[in-house]
Scaffold this active site. Structure first.
Site, PDB file in Angstrom:
ATOM      1  N   GLU A   9       0.805  -1.227   0.000  1.00  0.00           N
ATOM      2  CA  GLU A   9       0.000   0.000   0.000  1.00  0.00           C
ATOM      3  C   GLU A   9       0.833   1.271   0.000  1.00  0.00           C
ATOM      4  O   GLU A   9       0.320   2.358  -0.245  1.00  0.00           O
ATOM      5  CB  GLU A   9      -0.970   0.008   1.197  1.00  0.00           C
ATOM      6  CG  GLU A   9      -0.393   0.410   2.530  1.00  0.00           C
ATOM      7  CD  GLU A   9       0.372  -0.722   3.183  1.00  0.00           C
ATOM      8  OE1 GLU A   9       0.645  -0.626   4.375  1.00  0.00           O
ATOM      9  OE2 GLU A   9       0.727  -1.707   2.503  1.00  0.00           O
ATOM     10  N   ASP A  82      -0.489  -3.830   4.881  1.00  0.00           N
ATOM     11  CA  ASP A  82      -0.187  -4.027   6.301  1.00  0.00           C
ATOM     12  C   ASP A  82      -0.953  -5.229   6.867  1.00  0.00           C
ATOM     13  O   ASP A  82      -2.110  -5.472   6.497  1.00  0.00           O
ATOM     14  CB  ASP A  82      -0.553  -2.771   7.103  1.00  0.00           C
ATOM     15  CG  ASP A  82       0.433  -1.635   6.861  1.00  0.00           C
ATOM     16  OD1 ASP A  82       1.497  -1.901   6.283  1.00  0.00           O
ATOM     17  OD2 ASP A  82       0.127  -0.490   7.246  1.00  0.00           O
ATOM     18  N   ASP A  84      -3.018  -6.074   9.118  1.00  0.00           N
ATOM     19  CA  ASP A  84      -4.083  -5.776  10.072  1.00  0.00           C
ATOM     20  C   ASP A  84      -5.400  -5.679   9.314  1.00  0.00           C
ATOM     21  O   ASP A  84      -5.470  -5.984   8.117  1.00  0.00           O
ATOM     22  CB  ASP A  84      -3.781  -4.489  10.849  1.00  0.00           C
ATOM     23  CG  ASP A  84      -3.602  -3.280   9.935  1.00  0.00           C
ATOM     24  OD1 ASP A  84      -3.891  -3.378   8.725  1.00  0.00           O
ATOM     25  OD2 ASP A  84      -3.166  -2.224  10.427  1.00  0.00           O
ATOM     26  N   GLU A  86      -7.207  -3.064   8.324  1.00  0.00           N
ATOM     27  CA  GLU A  86      -7.207  -2.110   7.209  1.00  0.00           C
ATOM     28  C   GLU A  86      -6.429  -2.675   6.030  1.00  0.00           C
ATOM     29  O   GLU A  86      -6.840  -2.531   4.873  1.00  0.00           O
ATOM     30  CB  GLU A  86      -6.616  -0.774   7.656  1.00  0.00           C
ATOM     31  CG  GLU A  86      -7.440  -0.010   8.671  1.00  0.00           C
ATOM     32  CD  GLU A  86      -8.831   0.310   8.167  1.00  0.00           C
ATOM     33  OE1 GLU A  86      -8.977   0.765   7.013  1.00  0.00           O
ATOM     34  OE2 GLU A  86      -9.801   0.094   8.926  1.00  0.00           O
ATOM     35  N   TYR A 297       6.241  -4.193  12.644  1.00  0.00           N
ATOM     36  CA  TYR A 297       4.961  -3.540  12.426  1.00  0.00           C
ATOM     37  C   TYR A 297       4.491  -2.853  13.703  1.00  0.00           C
ATOM     38  O   TYR A 297       4.524  -3.435  14.789  1.00  0.00           O
ATOM     39  CB  TYR A 297       3.919  -4.558  11.964  1.00  0.00           C
ATOM     40  CG  TYR A 297       2.638  -3.934  11.480  1.00  0.00           C
ATOM     41  CD1 TYR A 297       2.653  -2.982  10.474  1.00  0.00           C
ATOM     42  CD2 TYR A 297       1.429  -4.296  12.042  1.00  0.00           C
ATOM     43  CE1 TYR A 297       1.483  -2.396  10.036  1.00  0.00           C
ATOM     44  CE2 TYR A 297       0.249  -3.735  11.599  1.00  0.00           C
ATOM     45  CZ  TYR A 297       0.283  -2.771  10.589  1.00  0.00           C
ATOM     46  OH  TYR A 297      -0.880  -2.192  10.165  1.00  0.00           O
ATOM     47  N   ARG A 299       1.496  -1.468  14.595  1.00  0.00           N
ATOM     48  CA  ARG A 299       0.114  -1.540  15.094  1.00  0.00           C
ATOM     49  C   ARG A 299      -0.098  -2.923  15.701  1.00  0.00           C
ATOM     50  O   ARG A 299      -0.398  -3.879  15.004  1.00  0.00           O
ATOM     51  CB  ARG A 299      -0.887  -1.260  13.978  1.00  0.00           C
ATOM     52  CG  ARG A 299      -0.801   0.168  13.464  1.00  0.00           C
ATOM     53  CD  ARG A 299      -1.911   0.490  12.466  1.00  0.00           C
ATOM     54  NE  ARG A 299      -1.776   1.860  11.982  1.00  0.00           N
ATOM     55  CZ  ARG A 299      -1.118   2.215  10.894  1.00  0.00           C
ATOM     56  NH1 ARG A 299      -0.547   1.281  10.155  1.00  0.00           N
ATOM     57  NH2 ARG A 299      -1.024   3.478  10.522  1.00  0.00           N
ATOM     58  N   HIS A 343       0.404  -9.794  15.996  1.00  0.00           N
ATOM     59  CA  HIS A 343       1.745  -9.373  15.603  1.00  0.00           C
ATOM     60  C   HIS A 343       2.636  -9.315  16.845  1.00  0.00           C
ATOM     61  O   HIS A 343       2.160  -9.208  17.970  1.00  0.00           O
ATOM     62  CB  HIS A 343       1.729  -7.990  14.947  1.00  0.00           C
ATOM     63  CG  HIS A 343       0.573  -7.774  14.038  1.00  0.00           C
ATOM     64  ND1 HIS A 343       0.429  -8.449  12.854  1.00  0.00           N
ATOM     65  CD2 HIS A 343      -0.518  -6.986  14.148  1.00  0.00           C
ATOM     66  CE1 HIS A 343      -0.692  -8.074  12.266  1.00  0.00           C
ATOM     67  NE2 HIS A 343      -1.293  -7.189  13.042  1.00  0.00           N
TER      68      HIS A 343
END
Length: 798
Positions: A9, A82, A84, A86, A297, A299, A343
């Site tokens: 992204e 990513d 997650d 999103e 990562y 988040r 994660h």
């Protein structure tokens, strides 16, 4: 042609991954989401099972087109947004946009190192439907609340306001904390400390017990009574204990604790911290190494760390600190209840890449945050600090005074990551049990209990996480929205609700009690986790929010107070008519004010320390000359566009003039004179022409017969337009951004100037006028006059 296509992204992420994968892969970026709900309408078909009506985001048509070209002829496409919710939604929508002619593999990139990237490519997974449905449910929930409630706030209070599923509950916490501060009543209490000497070294002891009970001195009288009883008497050491205490390191960062530490230590706002962390994860151009992913990562709600990273940290500690700093077995940390554990914790991708090595090779903010993350992770794998803590009780009659001191025997992890207050307190001199000591000085001191502190960004993040409201990955955006909408002031990092924040919260809590309930919001967050884990249906969760929302929405349309018209009760008596508690809080074009429900009188206000509105007396109008039309005094008034002069005979006399600056000016702003050859009478009605100023600050020529005659023209400069064959004049014109100068023959002639023309020929090219330099306002050293002719260097006058 590249053999495989990987889509991520972020362009920065694509650059980092492309460097590691080499020519076998073509790495493209979607630049975030490519498909979303439309901005122009709700975009959710409520009656048809909450079906979302997705559209391609404006500006992303070209991105999708480029991705389709890159995907042409490729059977397998790797999707690496990513790892997650999103990112799952981005991957899902990219697959939808590219069509069914490809085989899609999801790669979860938890860190951007050559080994981790290759591992993710070699072990891809399928796109997770449940994770996508969890994100889609969250998006629909937020859209329903935002698009259905926000228009109510526009109608009842102010256009542009917003409500949000998590945002509004976070605001409620801030408002309720402020009201707790308003309601707080300080209570007096006293402390009593004695200063002693032992072997020539000073130490202090504080009253801790009276007659075996905890000491609680409420006033000066009680305190002085104790002082009188102990003055001149010997204190005996009745208890002397030294204990070894261990202080263990903190766990490595999660998203929440990273935001808290970044604010407390680096004064980085949550959004800043997450932006910098994103850059560290996606990769930065490190001098000598190229594009490098520096952290895992960012988040995450997990404190879990993989074994290889733990071993790397232990090896680094043995080499640089010694074996004593490495615990016998690796430190393990427990996740919080409800953590998704998808994660690892936030950590450096390589412990060997120390902050010292990167200093000067990274921008300052990025280096500071990397240094914080590196230290926190490495310290989490260090031995505990060891302290000797000594406690001495000195007794005199029924009173026991306690002295404490500690010394660090072994710093352990504190060598790398100190936190909180200094661990080493006062070191007590040698004391012996049973020995008498007489105080050198007795210090009574008055105190008052303190109200609960206002939230900072760090403490609000902790409160939201503790209550299960929202997810740490969204906290930065939530806090930014609260500040952007001016619901809170954030002076010196402290979040204080504004009048707008109070009003919005009061309206929402009264009319949407279920949606604004903290436990209800936290329950929805748990439901989103259950959807991702396959333990709940997304339609059930959507119905759980929408049913109370629809019920409250119907009643709120009729019952919600209109602050533009009626207002909210302020509980204050009217100073004009004396009606009890008749003042209401209203909102107008100049902000909030108080208005009487009985007589209609209005006044400005401020809040006192208890939050009660305090009326402000309006300043007496400042008289500035007489009205040339009716002879009455002219006074300074204020509108949304600034101060101006107006006749006190309004509305019979509507004479008004612009005022240069604000109140206190010696005289009204003098309008410029018309050129000598300009007509002095209106060609439509024959009345005299006058020069006036509009809201944008531009002078213009108007008929004095306004409003009966509305003839108006731009003010002429007396300088002819330089365009060949035009015949027009340069005139001042208004725009949304201020004023500019253009040709009077617009739109036939589109000649414009950015500065004011001056009737002075250019000494270089001979153009009959020069232009005042707009840059003078920013840079006093810039040339005062410029030439507008193309290619002419101009005079360069200072």
């Amino acid at each position: 042609m590249s053999k495989s296509l990987l889509i991520v992204e972020s362009p920065a992420k694509a650059k980092t991954i492309g460097k590691y994968l080499g020519p076998d892969f073509e790495v493209r970026a979607s630049v975030g989401h490519v498909i979303d709900l439309p901005k122009s309408n709700l975009g959710v078909d409520i009656q048809n099972g909450f079906t979302p009506e997705y559209v391609v985001i404006d500006g992303k048509q070209k991105v999708i087109s480029d991705l389709k070209k890159a995907a042409k002829g490729k059977e397998t496409i790797y999707l690496g947004p990513d790892p997650d919710r999103e990112g799952e939604a981005i991957a899902w929508h990219i697959a939808q946009a590219l069509g069914r002619n490809h085989h899609y593999k999801r790669v979860l990139l938890h860190e951007l190192t050559p080994k981790a990237i290759r591992e993710a490519i070699d072990h891809p997974v399928s796109i997770s439907r449940t994770r996508f449905e969890s994100q889609q449910t969250r998006r629909i929930l937020d859209r329903l609340m935002g698009y259905l409630i926000s228009p109510l706030l526009w109608d009842k209070l102010k256009r542009g306001l917003s409500a949000g599923r998590v945002q509004s509950v976070a605001l409620r916490l801030i408002v309720e904390r402020e009201r707790a501060i308003f309601a707080f009543v300080p209570e007096e209490y006293w402390s009593l400390t004695c200063d002693f000497l032992s072997e020539g070294r000073p130490f202090s002891a504080q009253l801790s017990k009276i007659g075996g009970q905890k000491a609680a001195l409420k006033n000066e009288e009680e305190t002085l009574a104790v002082v009188r009883e102990v003055t001149g008497r010997d204190f005996t050491v009745s208890e002397l204990v030294t204990r070894e205490r261990r202080r263990f390191p903190l766990a490595p960062f999660t998203t929440s604790t990273l935001q808290q530490a970044a604010f407390n230590r680096l004064r980085l706002a949550s959004r800043q911290a997450m932006r910098v962390a994103q850059e560290l994860y996606e990769g930065l151009d490190v001098d000598g190494e190229g594009q490098v992913g520096l952290i895992t990562y960012m988040r995450t709600d997990s404190v879990r760390v993989n074994d290889q990273a733990v071993r790397e940290a232990a090896d680094h500690l043995r080499e640089h600190y010694g074996p004593d700093y490495v615990p016998p077995s690796p430190n393990q940390y427990q996740n919080k209840k409800g953590a998704q554990d998808a994660h690892e914790a936030v950590r450096p991708t390589s412990v060997a890449r120390t902050p010292a090595q990167l200093k000067g090779r990274l921008p300052a903010q990025q280096w500071q945050l990397y240094d914080l993350i590196w230290r926190r992770f490495v310290a989490s794998q260090m031995s505990p600090a060891v302290l000797d803590q000594t406690t001495a009780d000195l007794s005199v009659g029924p009173y026991v005074f306690r002295a404490t001191g500690s010394v660090i025997k072994f710093k352990g992890f504190l060598s790398l990551y100190e936190f909180g207050k200094d661990e080493a307190k006062e070191i007590l001199p040698p004391l012996k049990k049973g020995c008498p000591y007489r105080p050198e000085k007795i210090n009574p001191r008055q105190h008052f209990t303190q109200p609960p502190p206002r939230f900072t960004e760090a403490t609000l993040v902790k409160e939201l996480e503790d209550k299960g409201i929202g997810r740490p990955s969204t906290y930065a955006a939530i806090i930014s929205t609260l500040k952007d909408k001016e619901y809170v002031d954030a002076a010196k990092g402290v979040l204080k609700p504004t009048e707008m924040g109070f009003a919005v919260t009061d309206l929402l809590v009264k009319n949407f009690p279920d949606i604004m309930d903290v436990d209800f919001t936290a329950g929805l967050e748990e439901n989103l986790d259950e959807i991702e884990e396959g333990r709940a249906e997304h339609l059930d969760v959507l119905s759980r929010l929408y049913n109370p929302l629809a019920k409250d929405l119907e009643s709120a349309r009729a019952a919600m107070a209109n602050l533009k018209r009626d207002g909210l009760p302020a509980g204050v008596d009217c100073p004009t008519c004396g009606a009890a508690r008749s003042l209401n809080l209203r909102y107008g074009r100049n902000g909030f004010y108080l208005a009487c429900a009985e007589c209609g009188a209005t006044c400005d206000f401020e809040r006192d320390e208890q939050g009660v509105p305090r009326l402000l007396a309006p300043p007496p109008p400042e008289e500035m000359g007489q009205c040339e039309k009716c002879g009455r005094p002219m006074v300074v008034k204020k509108s949304r566009y600034g101060h101006f002069l107006a006749c006190t005979g309004y509305p019979e006399c509507r004479n008004a003039k612009p005022l240069a600056g604000g109140p206190g000016q010696a005289e009204a702003e003098t309008p410029p004179a018309l050129p000598e050859d300009y007509p002095r009478t209106c060609e439509k009605c024959g009345r005299p022409l006058t020069v006036k100023k509009n809201r944008q600050g531009s002078w213009f020529v108007s008929c004095s017969g306004y409003p009966q005659c509305k003839n108006a023209k731009p003010f002429p400069s007396g300088i002819a337009c330089p365009e060949e064959g035009c015949g027009g004049q340069i005139v001042q014109k208004p725009s949304r951004r201020g004023t500019f100068y253009g040709c009077s023959n617009y739109p036939k002639c589109r000649f414009i100037l950015k500065g004011q023309p001056v009737a002075q020929p250019c000494p270089v090219c001979g153009r009959p006028f020069l232009v005042e330099n707009p840059a003078l306002a920013r840079d006093p050293s810039a040339p005062r006059l410029l030439c507008s002719a193309k290619g002419c260097p101009g005079p360069g006058d200072k």
